[in-house]
Design an enzyme around this catalytic site. Structure first.
Site, mmCIF file in Angstrom:
data_model
loop_
_atom_site.group_PDB
_atom_site.id
_atom_site.type_symbol
_atom_site.label_atom_id
_atom_site.label_comp_id
_atom_site.label_asym_id
_atom_site.label_seq_id
_atom_site.Cartn_x
_atom_site.Cartn_y
_atom_site.Cartn_z
ATOM 1 N N LYS A 168 -33.557 2.639 19.652
ATOM 2 C CA LYS A 168 -32.459 3.702 18.954
ATOM 3 C C LYS A 168 -31.374 3.025 17.760
ATOM 4 O O LYS A 168 -31.430 1.807 17.604
ATOM 5 C CB LYS A 168 -31.737 2.767 19.927
ATOM 6 C CG LYS A 168 -30.162 3.696 20.420
ATOM 7 C CD LYS A 168 -28.550 2.714 20.018
ATOM 8 C CE LYS A 168 -27.954 3.535 19.443
ATOM 9 N NZ LYS A 168 -27.422 3.958 17.829
ATOM 10 N N GLY A 214 -22.676 -7.505 20.636
ATOM 11 C CA GLY A 214 -23.875 -8.292 21.029
ATOM 12 C C GLY A 214 -23.208 -9.602 22.251
ATOM 13 O O GLY A 214 -24.406 -9.436 23.275
ATOM 14 N N GLU A 219 -28.650 -10.822 16.311
ATOM 15 C CA GLU A 219 -28.507 -11.441 15.039
ATOM 16 C C GLU A 219 -27.077 -10.508 14.967
ATOM 17 O O GLU A 219 -26.436 -9.102 14.812
ATOM 18 C CB GLU A 219 -29.251 -11.007 13.704
ATOM 19 C CG GLU A 219 -30.821 -11.308 14.143
ATOM 20 C CD GLU A 219 -30.718 -12.798 13.497
ATOM 21 O OE1 GLU A 219 -29.477 -13.617 13.003
ATOM 22 O OE2 GLU A 219 -31.647 -13.478 13.675
ATOM 23 N N CYS A 258 -23.983 -8.365 6.404
ATOM 24 C CA CYS A 258 -23.596 -9.564 7.413
ATOM 25 C C CYS A 258 -23.775 -10.218 6.750
ATOM 26 O O CYS A 258 -22.937 -11.620 7.053
ATOM 27 C CB CYS A 258 -24.651 -9.738 8.836
ATOM 28 S SG CYS A 258 -26.339 -9.421 7.807
ATOM 29 N N GLU A 298 -14.027 -11.359 10.932
ATOM 30 C CA GLU A 298 -15.648 -10.685 9.730
ATOM 31 C C GLU A 298 -14.110 -8.824 9.241
ATOM 32 O O GLU A 298 -14.047 -8.544 10.501
ATOM 33 C CB GLU A 298 -16.882 -9.744 10.472
ATOM 34 C CG GLU A 298 -17.464 -9.378 9.661
ATOM 35 C CD GLU A 298 -18.919 -8.859 10.524
ATOM 36 O OE1 GLU A 298 -19.108 -8.775 11.652
ATOM 37 O OE2 GLU A 298 -20.095 -9.417 10.130
HETATM 38 P P1 NAP Z 1 -22.440 -2.255 16.034
HETATM 39 O O1 NAP Z 1 -21.122 -1.284 16.246
HETATM 40 O O2 NAP Z 1 -22.208 -3.100 17.155
HETATM 41 O O3 NAP Z 1 -23.701 -1.408 16.583
HETATM 42 C C1 NAP Z 1 -25.280 -1.630 16.436
HETATM 43 C C2 NAP Z 1 -25.699 -0.955 17.449
HETATM 44 O O4 NAP Z 1 -25.770 -0.940 17.951
HETATM 45 C C3 NAP Z 1 -25.905 0.486 16.450
HETATM 46 O O5 NAP Z 1 -26.803 1.088 16.970
HETATM 47 C C4 NAP Z 1 -24.506 0.799 17.788
HETATM 48 O O6 NAP Z 1 -24.693 1.989 18.291
HETATM 49 C C5 NAP Z 1 -25.097 0.212 18.884
HETATM 50 N N1 NAP Z 1 -24.346 -0.351 20.090
HETATM 51 C C6 NAP Z 1 -23.146 0.165 19.896
HETATM 52 N N2 NAP Z 1 -22.160 -0.346 21.151
HETATM 53 C C7 NAP Z 1 -23.882 -0.484 22.062
HETATM 54 C C8 NAP Z 1 -23.433 -0.998 23.191
HETATM 55 N N3 NAP Z 1 -22.828 -1.447 23.723
HETATM 56 N N4 NAP Z 1 -25.162 -0.971 23.811
HETATM 57 C C9 NAP Z 1 -25.670 -1.013 23.199
HETATM 58 N N5 NAP Z 1 -26.127 -0.734 21.983
HETATM 59 C C10 NAP Z 1 -24.655 -0.726 21.258
HETATM 60 O O7 NAP Z 1 -22.498 -2.461 14.083
HETATM 61 P P2 NAP Z 1 -22.170 -1.584 13.086
HETATM 62 O O8 NAP Z 1 -20.808 -1.220 12.529
HETATM 63 O O9 NAP Z 1 -23.074 -0.649 13.505
HETATM 64 O O10 NAP Z 1 -22.558 -2.501 12.040
HETATM 65 C C11 NAP Z 1 -21.998 -3.918 11.527
HETATM 66 C C12 NAP Z 1 -22.585 -5.623 12.308
HETATM 67 O O11 NAP Z 1 -23.379 -5.689 11.971
HETATM 68 C C13 NAP Z 1 -21.532 -6.398 11.520
HETATM 69 O O12 NAP Z 1 -20.642 -7.155 12.130
HETATM 70 C C14 NAP Z 1 -22.245 -7.143 10.787
HETATM 71 O O13 NAP Z 1 -22.450 -8.437 10.503
HETATM 72 C C15 NAP Z 1 -23.249 -6.782 12.093
HETATM 73 N N6 NAP Z 1 -24.701 -7.112 11.043
HETATM 74 C C16 NAP Z 1 -25.187 -8.744 11.377
HETATM 75 C C17 NAP Z 1 -26.610 -8.752 10.417
HETATM 76 C C18 NAP Z 1 -27.398 -10.552 10.645
HETATM 77 O O14 NAP Z 1 -28.959 -10.191 10.666
HETATM 78 N N7 NAP Z 1 -26.404 -11.212 11.929
HETATM 79 C C19 NAP Z 1 -27.107 -7.868 10.009
HETATM 80 C C20 NAP Z 1 -26.463 -6.445 10.225
HETATM 81 C C21 NAP Z 1 -25.501 -6.772 10.495
HETATM 82 P P3 NAP Z 1 -24.057 3.261 17.661
HETATM 83 O O15 NAP Z 1 -24.462 3.190 15.509
HETATM 84 O O16 NAP Z 1 -24.051 4.721 18.185
HETATM 85 O O17 NAP Z 1 -22.613 3.206 17.313
#
Ligand code: NAP
Ligand code: MG
Length: 496
Positions: free
Chosen positions: A173, A231, A248, A282, A383
């Site tokens: 997904k 997460g 992550e 990130c 963040e």
């Molecule tokens: P996000 O809102 O947490 O979304 C990540 C993924 O999870 C997307 O595919 C999202 O779908 C899905 N998702 C959202 N709510 C969910 C739920 N309740 N259950 C299951 N899946 C769900 O994060 P983002 O805004 O896309 O990305 C930014 C974040 O990612 C930042 O906090 C960044 O630090 C972190 N990040 C971490 C790393 C690392 O390796 N540590 C690397 C890159 C990014 P949708 O897109 O459809 O909402």
């Protein structure tokens, strides 16, 4: 322009027939494509296909699985330019960076392919005579892969390639902001010869597709990269079915610049670390901790460079900084800038949306710097995930490291110094999964472990050989060829 899910080797629409649009964040008039807004029924179909395919895939010898990944790497290389251009169109970062993102997928493919001829277990002497002992890695089953939009190729490949190499099958997904890059990746895996059902792609929202995947009893593992909030929800709800969960999450990464540092080099590092990918990494540099002796000199050199950054469409080779990914992201950045002003930090660059010329139809935001930030301010703790840098001051190495460690997160970190002793103290005392000496906080290589401590994750690592521990179960095997019952710990071997 209309794209589909990929289930059991076929491109299919969602059962509910709902759709969502994907637009270019640098120009919202440009429609990239229309994608299925899938639901739990589609997840069920994908999991059933993956479960069926697992029966055969787990028995394909790992070196042969690796050969398919090698071909995947070759195809990614062949299509690198078009994939990278599409990626810039769908999520905005500049073309040099999307080429790097695609290259990371290529590197990961070749690295994983090589692991097919290793995937080592251990053989070890048994404590009893005429007995043989070894451990082997076994696949886990159906893996749910949930990825963010900021590295739409690299992050899915970090997860999917090792998962497949280890003999698992996948339901993927992708983030709803980057469904096109996900389609490109899955098309290439299919072209490389992956059997039907081994990888399945289901587009849709976090709640519509992510939640049913996490809750699905026959999904044995979730590998998630995204925000710490999501997460934590995944860890809680996935824990109910005792699946393995690899997380992550976010970061609040800092770069320290000591008084003995090469300041020009440190300026380059901070500029790239803070404003590369428009700060939406990130590992982005979100805090800059400057030794008080060089602070004023450093800041004037740095701000001159910030003023020179050119915003624009990422496909234009003159552009330094692309747009933010979407409207909500820009609103979040603005709200943090308002918080910083309210906390009494001093705005020394940027601070508002950028709407000049061709940028007026995109989610652009000026590269922003706050000086006079105190360690406990929200802009130093939370963040922001955008082009906003907080500058803090330290009087010594120990104070700088204490400020750096004063964070719930622990992903990446950096220190600029020319003193080898200082560097070694930093390597030992900084609380983070990654530490760079004389390099910015961004720039991981695929054959080293990637991940962080504290709220950045739950103890797993991606990349390197460490990722094999995520995607395999250990099995210990004892072969007793003594022809009699031998009891471990009880039948002691006496040495005459
Ligand atoms: P996000 O809102 O947490 O979304 C990540 C993924 O999870 C997307 O595919 C999202 O779908 C899905 N998702 C959202 N709510 C969910 C739920 N309740 N259950 C299951 N899946 C769900 O994060 P983002 O805004 O896309 O990305 C930014 C974040 O990612 C930042 O906090 C960044 O630090 C972190 N990040 C971490 C790393 C690392 O390796 N540590 C690397 C890159 C990014 P949708 O897109 O459809 O909402
Ligand atoms: Mg888009």
């Amino acid at each position: 322009m209309e794209y589909k899910n990929f289930i059991n080797g076929k491109w299919v629409g969602s059962k509910n027939k709902e759709k969502f649009e994907n637009r270019n964040p640098a120009n919202w008039d440009e429609l990239i494509g229309v994608f299925p807004k899938s639901g739990a029924e589609d997840v069920d179909d994908a999991v059933a296909a993956a479960e069926e395919a697992f029966k055969k895939w787990r028995l394909v010898p790992a070196p042969k699985r690796g050969e398919i990944l090698f071909r995947t790497g070759e195809l990614l290389r062949k299509h690198k330019e078009e994939i990278s251009r599409d990626m810039t169109r769908e999520m905005g970062k500049i073309i040099q960076e999307t080429r790097g993102d695609t290259q990371e997928g290529i590197d990961t493919a070749y690295y994983a392919a090589g692991e097919g001829r290793r995937l080592f277990g251990e053989t070890t002497p048994a404590e009893l005579p005429n007995k043989f002992a070894m451990s082997i890695r076994q696949p886990i089953g159906v893996c749910g892969i949930i990825s963010p939009w900021n590295f739409p190729m690299a992050i899915p490949t970090w997860k999917i390639f090792p998962a497949l190499l280890c003999g698992n099958t996948v339901v993927f997904k992708p983030a709803s902001d980057t469904p096109l890059t996900a389609v490109r990746l899955v098309e290439i895996l299919a072209e490389a010869g992956l059997p039907a059902g081994v990888v399945n792609l289901v587009h849709g929202t976090g709640s519509g597709v992510g939640t049913p995947l996490v809750e699905h009893p026959r999904v044995r593992l979730i590998s998630f990269t995204g925000s710490s909030d999501v997460g934590k929800q995944i860890a809680a709800s996935g824990g109910k079915t005792l699946k393995r969960i690899s997380l992550e999450l976010g970061g609040k990464n800092a770069q320290i610049v000591m008084d003995d540092a090469d300041l020009k080099l440190a300026v380059e590092g901070a500029l790239w670390g803070a404003f590369g990918t428009t700060g939406q990494r990130c590992t982005a540099t979100s805090r800059l901790i400057l030794h008080e002796k060089i602070k004023d000199d450093f800041l004037s050199m740095f701000l001159e460079r910030v003023e020179g950054l050119k915003l624009g469409n990422g496909l234009d080779s003159r552009t330094d900084v692309g747009p933010l990914v979407n409207k909500a992201q820009r609103e979040q950045i603005q709200s943090y800038v308002d918080i910083g002003l309210g906390e009494g930090a001093k705005l020394v660059a940027g601070g508002k949306a950028y709407e000049e010329g061709e940028c007026q139809k995109g989610w652009f935001y000026e590269p922003t710097v706050f000086d006079g930030v105190e360690p406990d301010m929200r802009i130093a703790q939370e963040e922001i995930f955008g082009p906003v840098l907080s500058v803090l001051k330290a009087g010594s190495l120990s104070e700088a490291i204490a400020i750096l460690n004063n964070s719930d997160y622990g992903l990446s970190s950096s220190i600029y110094t020319s003193d080898v002793n200082t560097a070694h103290v930093a390597m030992r005392d900084i609380e983070a999964g990654i530490t760079y000496i004389n390099g910015p906080t961004i720039g991981a290589e695929v054959h080293l472990p990637f991940g962080g401590v504290k709220d950045t994750g739950n103890g797993h690592r991606e990349s390197g050989t460490a990722v094999l521990d995520v995607f395999t179960e250990w099995k210990s095997i004892y072969v007793d060829y003594s022809g009699r019952l031998q009891k471990a710990q009880i039948d002691a071997v006496t040495i005459e």
